[in-house]
Structures are given as structure tokens and as C-alpha cells.
Design a protein around this motif. Structure first.
Motif, PDB file in Angstrom:
ATOM      1  N   CYS A   1       0.826  -1.210   0.000  1.00 17.73           N
ATOM      2  CA  CYS A   1       0.000   0.000   0.000  1.00 17.73           C
ATOM      3  C   CYS A   1       0.861   1.262   0.000  1.00 17.73           C
ATOM      4  O   CYS A   1       0.615   2.197  -0.783  1.00 17.73           O
ATOM      5  CB  CYS A   1      -0.931   0.000   1.206  1.00 17.73           C
ATOM      6  SG  CYS A   1      -2.272  -1.201   1.104  1.00 17.73           S
ATOM      7  N   GLU A   2       1.871   1.306   0.847  1.00 16.64           N
ATOM      8  CA  GLU A   2       2.718   2.497   0.919  1.00 16.64           C
ATOM      9  C   GLU A   2       3.449   2.735  -0.395  1.00 16.64           C
ATOM     10  O   GLU A   2       3.545   3.877  -0.869  1.00 16.64           O
ATOM     11  CB  GLU A   2       3.708   2.349   2.073  1.00 16.64           C
ATOM     12  CG  GLU A   2       3.051   2.429   3.447  1.00 16.64           C
ATOM     13  CD  GLU A   2       4.007   2.058   4.569  1.00 16.64           C
ATOM     14  OE1 GLU A   2       5.203   1.795   4.269  1.00 16.64           O
ATOM     15  OE2 GLU A   2       3.572   2.016   5.738  1.00 16.64           O
ATOM     16  N   THR A   3       3.966   1.676  -1.001  1.00 18.15           N
ATOM     17  CA  THR A   3       4.683   1.814  -2.263  1.00 18.15           C
ATOM     18  C   THR A   3       3.755   2.309  -3.369  1.00 18.15           C
ATOM     19  O   THR A   3       4.116   3.206  -4.146  1.00 18.15           O
ATOM     20  CB  THR A   3       5.313   0.469  -2.668  1.00 18.15           C
ATOM     21  OG1 THR A   3       6.229   0.051  -1.659  1.00 18.15           O
ATOM     22  CG2 THR A   3       6.051   0.599  -3.995  1.00 18.15           C
ATOM     23  N   THR A   4       2.564   1.738  -3.441  1.00 20.96           N
ATOM     24  CA  THR A   4       1.630   2.122  -4.509  1.00 20.96           C
ATOM     25  C   THR A   4       1.111   3.537  -4.302  1.00 20.96           C
ATOM     26  O   THR A   4       0.978   4.307  -5.266  1.00 20.96           O
ATOM     27  CB  THR A   4       0.470   1.119  -4.578  1.00 20.96           C
ATOM     28  OG1 THR A   4       0.993  -0.205  -4.724  1.00 20.96           O
ATOM     29  CG2 THR A   4      -0.432   1.433  -5.758  1.00 20.96           C
ATOM     30  N   ILE A   5       0.816   3.898  -3.065  1.00 17.98           N
ATOM     31  CA  ILE A   5       0.360   5.269  -2.797  1.00 17.98           C
ATOM     32  C   ILE A   5       1.428   6.277  -3.214  1.00 17.98           C
ATOM     33  O   ILE A   5       1.128   7.310  -3.835  1.00 17.98           O
ATOM     34  CB  ILE A   5      -0.005   5.420  -1.310  1.00 17.98           C
ATOM     35  CG1 ILE A   5      -1.301   4.655  -1.007  1.00 17.98           C
ATOM     36  CG2 ILE A   5      -0.165   6.889  -0.926  1.00 17.98           C
ATOM     37  CD1 ILE A   5      -1.616   4.521   0.467  1.00 17.98           C
TER      38      ILE A   5
ATOM     39  N   GLN B   1      -3.184  -5.541  -8.816  1.00 21.10           N
ATOM     40  CA  GLN B   1      -3.593  -4.220  -9.272  1.00 21.10           C
ATOM     41  C   GLN B   1      -2.408  -3.263  -9.324  1.00 21.10           C
ATOM     42  O   GLN B   1      -2.309  -2.432 -10.236  1.00 21.10           O
ATOM     43  CB  GLN B   1      -4.691  -3.657  -8.365  1.00 21.10           C
ATOM     44  CG  GLN B   1      -5.223  -2.301  -8.784  1.00 21.10           C
ATOM     45  CD  GLN B   1      -5.811  -2.287 -10.178  1.00 21.10           C
ATOM     46  OE1 GLN B   1      -6.205  -3.316 -10.703  1.00 21.10           O
ATOM     47  NE2 GLN B   1      -5.874  -1.113 -10.793  1.00 21.10           N
ATOM     48  N   ALA B   2      -1.499  -3.370  -8.382  1.00 19.01           N
ATOM     49  CA  ALA B   2      -0.295  -2.537  -8.422  1.00 19.01           C
ATOM     50  C   ALA B   2       0.528  -2.828  -9.672  1.00 19.01           C
ATOM     51  O   ALA B   2       1.125  -1.919 -10.264  1.00 19.01           O
ATOM     52  CB  ALA B   2       0.542  -2.761  -7.167  1.00 19.01           C
ATOM     53  N   THR B   3       0.560  -4.072 -10.089  1.00 17.64           N
ATOM     54  CA  THR B   3       1.273  -4.438 -11.317  1.00 17.64           C
ATOM     55  C   THR B   3       0.593  -3.828 -12.534  1.00 17.64           C
ATOM     56  O   THR B   3       1.267  -3.334 -13.458  1.00 17.64           O
ATOM     57  CB  THR B   3       1.329  -5.975 -11.448  1.00 17.64           C
ATOM     58  OG1 THR B   3       2.035  -6.518 -10.334  1.00 17.64           O
ATOM     59  CG2 THR B   3       2.036  -6.382 -12.734  1.00 17.64           C
TER      60      THR B   3
END
Length: 344
Positions: free
Chosen positions: A196-200, A332-334
Motif C-alpha cells: 500500500c505504501e509503495t503504490t500510494i 492491481q499494483a502491477t
């Protein structure tokens, strides 16, 4: 008398355990001056408690009791203001009815030997319709058109008490809530926070130049009904927020934006009959999908102490549950990384 269905779990914010249909009827009659005939039909709603009721003269109404702790009275007033603005612009919505004091938000407090809970509630006219399944280009243009009209009204005022759809604020807040309340299984917490932190951090800069305004916020196809002879009807502004207009566009799509080019073009064509649409914000669609996934986890977590929720979802929050949710977030991040190589 204590509720025999209640476990030894402490009463959390957001519980409906004290609210009964009988209490709801009495509250509506008292606040709105209605004489009801006793008809009470619970509607399916995982966030609020919603009841269909009938006045003595035969008019059907819908009473919505908002989940405690979710919205302030000021935030609810802004939701209703948006709906009333739409109604004034002849956009079909089920606008709230005024109570005996001319207000659209009333209050009910219930207590027993174990707890006390305050509920805000409102009453709406019952406006039926059928699900609108967009099957032709013209159908998608119609959907875009009603959104364009709604957003033209939405841009006419601010809403200072509603959620602002920025990942570094809204989504990060949900992540902190899930972690701080130890909802995430201990074996999954570090991985959940990391993805979550990386994607945000990745998606937050994309929102910097976007235009924010009042939007519906939960504009999936189940919240747009077709009323033959009257046109399309927008319902359930409960998640109304301040966000880029594309927030209401992407939820109507049947799949990923890359797979829905025709539907998206027709939506925008209908939308632009009433106001311009910033196509640069299409790059926000997959980031918004990630944000909604986190949002949904947080809102499910706030229901986890409800009796009905514990019965219906006994495995919610287990280690297996969180392993699957993290895998979905990672997928989803991918998708986001693949579609936005310039910022990764």
C-alpha cells in the motif's frame, strides 16, 4: 434488557445492534410528523440500515439510518445539498425530504443496559426503476450525458466536510486505520503495509494537477436506474466526495479501461454534450481502482463487530483472507506499473 445476539466483543463505533425496525418507525414518525401504517421492509445495505415504509395515505418512503461514526451532520448536509442542487437542475434524483423543522437530517439515540448509540437518519421518496444495462453505443452516451449534467451541478459549489479523494490522505488513512486497529492478520501486516505504501507513493503525483469537485463517488451501474418515460435516475449519494470527475466515469465500465475503449469513448461523448472532460485524467482510473480496493477493506472492517456480519462472514479477517486480498492488491499494483511506466 440486553441483546442475546451480542457477544462479549466491546461495542464498536458503527454498530447497528441497538436499532430495531420498531425504533426506526417511531423515530421517523416523531421527526417527520408522518403517520405510518406499520409497513417496514428492510432493504439490503451493508453500510447503512435502510427501510421501506408507507404513510397512511399510501405514499411509500425510504428511511436511511446512517452508520454511526461515518459522517458528521455537516457532511450529511453537504450530501443532501448536492442532491437538492441536482433536483433543482431537473436531474432525476431521490432528494431527501424535510422534517418538521425543515432539516433533512434527524437524530435518534438508543440505549440499553450495555451501550448507547446515536443514529443520524433521513427520509427519501421511494422512486423505483429497473437496472440500466448499457448494451448499445446510445446507452453509453446516455450514461455519459447524465454524469455530465450531474458534474456540471457538482462544480457549482464546494463541499468542505466530505472526503477528498487523494491517495496520500484518504487511502493512506484507511491503511493506518487497518493497521492501528490490528485488523490485518499479524502474519500479513508488513506485506500489506508495504504494497500500500509503495503504490500510494507511486500514484499520488498523478493527482497533483487534476481538477477536484463534488462527485457521486460510488457511481456504479447499480446506482443508475431506468424509469421508462422519465429517463435515468441517480440514486445513493452516500459516498459523495470531492474528486476528479473520472471517479464517476470508471466505475461504470465493465472491465479495465484498456479493454473498454468503445464504452469509454461513448461515455465521454455523452458527457461532453454538457461539459468538457479532461482526458488526461484517464490515467487515474487504475490508481482509483486500487484506492477503492483499500477503501472497501476498511469499510468491511468497520462492520466486523456487527452481529449479522459475523454470522455472514465468519472467515473475514483470517490469515487466508488477507493472503488473497494482498495478492489482489499486488496484481492491481502491477497493472498500474504496466500502464504508467513513466512514473515507475
Amino acid at each position: 434488557m440486553s441483546n442475546p445476539n451480542r457477544s462479549n466483543v466491546p461495542e464498536p463505533r458503527g454498530s447497528f445492534d441497538l436499532l430495531t425496525p420498531e425504533a426506526a418507525v417511531t423515530a421517523v414518525e416523531s421527526a417527520f410528523g408522518f403517520v405510518l401504517d406499520g409497513t417496514v421492509n428492510p432493504y439490503p445495505s451493508y453500510v447503512n440500515r435502510v427501510y421501506g415504509m408507507r404513510r397512511d395515505e399510501g405514499t411509500d418512503v425510504v428511511a436511511k439510518f446512517y452508520r454511526p461514526g461515518r459522517w458528521t451532520p455537516e457532511a450529511l448536509a453537504e450530501e443532501h445539498e448536492f442532491m437538492l442542487d441536482c433536483a433543482a437542475a431537473e436531474i432525476p434524483v431521490a432528494a431527501p425530504l424535510p422534517d418538521e423543522n425543515g432539516e433533512t437530517v434527524a437524530e435518534l439515540t438508543i440505549s440499553d443496559d450495555e451501550a448507547e448509540q446515536t443514529y443520524y437518519f433521513s427520509v427519501f421518496p421511494k422512486m423505483g426503476g429497473r437496472n440500466f444495462d448499457a448494451e448499445t453505443d446510445d446507452h453509453w452516451v446516455r450514461l455519459g450525458g447524465i454524469l455530465g449534467r450531474c458534474h456540471r451541478v457538482g462544480a457549482s459549489r464546494e463541499a468542505v466536510h466530505r472526503a477528498v479523494c487523494r491517495p496520500e490522505d484518504l487511502t493512506a488513512g484507511f491503511v493506518r486505520e487497518l493497521s492501528d486497529e490490528r485488523v490485518v492478520h499479524p502474519g500479513c501486516r508488513e506485506e500489506f503495509e508495504q504494497i500500500c505504501e509503495t503504490t500510494i507513493a507511486t500514484i499520488a503525483p498523478l493527482f497533483d494537477d487534476a481538477f477536484f469537485q463534488r462527485v457521486h463517488g460510488d457511481c456504479h451501474r447499480g446506482n443508475i436506474l431506468d424509469r421508462p418515460g422519465d429517463g435515468l435516475l441517480i440514486i445513493d449519494f452516500d459516498d459523495m466526495m470531492v474528486a476528479p470527475p473520472v471517479q464517476d466515469i470508471w466505475l461504470l465500465l465493465p472491465g479495465y479501461a484498456t479493454d473498454c475503449g468503445r464504452e469509454l469513448e461513448n461515455l465521454i461523448d455523452g458527457y461532453e454534450q454538457f461539459r468538457p472532460f479532461d482526458r488526461r485524467t484517464l490515467e487515474l482510473i487504475e490508481p482509483l481502482r486500487f484506492m477503492r480496493m483499500v477503501y472497501f477493506l476498511a469499510w468491511r472492517a468497520r462492520q466486523r463487530h456487527d452481529y449479522w456480519f459475523r454470522v455472514a462472514y465468519p472467515d473475514w479477517g483470517s490469515e487466508a483472507f488477507w493472503i488473497q486480498e494482498i495478492e489482489d492488491l499486488r496484481t492491481q499494483a502491477t497493472v498500474i506499473r504496466n500502464e504508467l511506466p513513466a512514473i515507475t
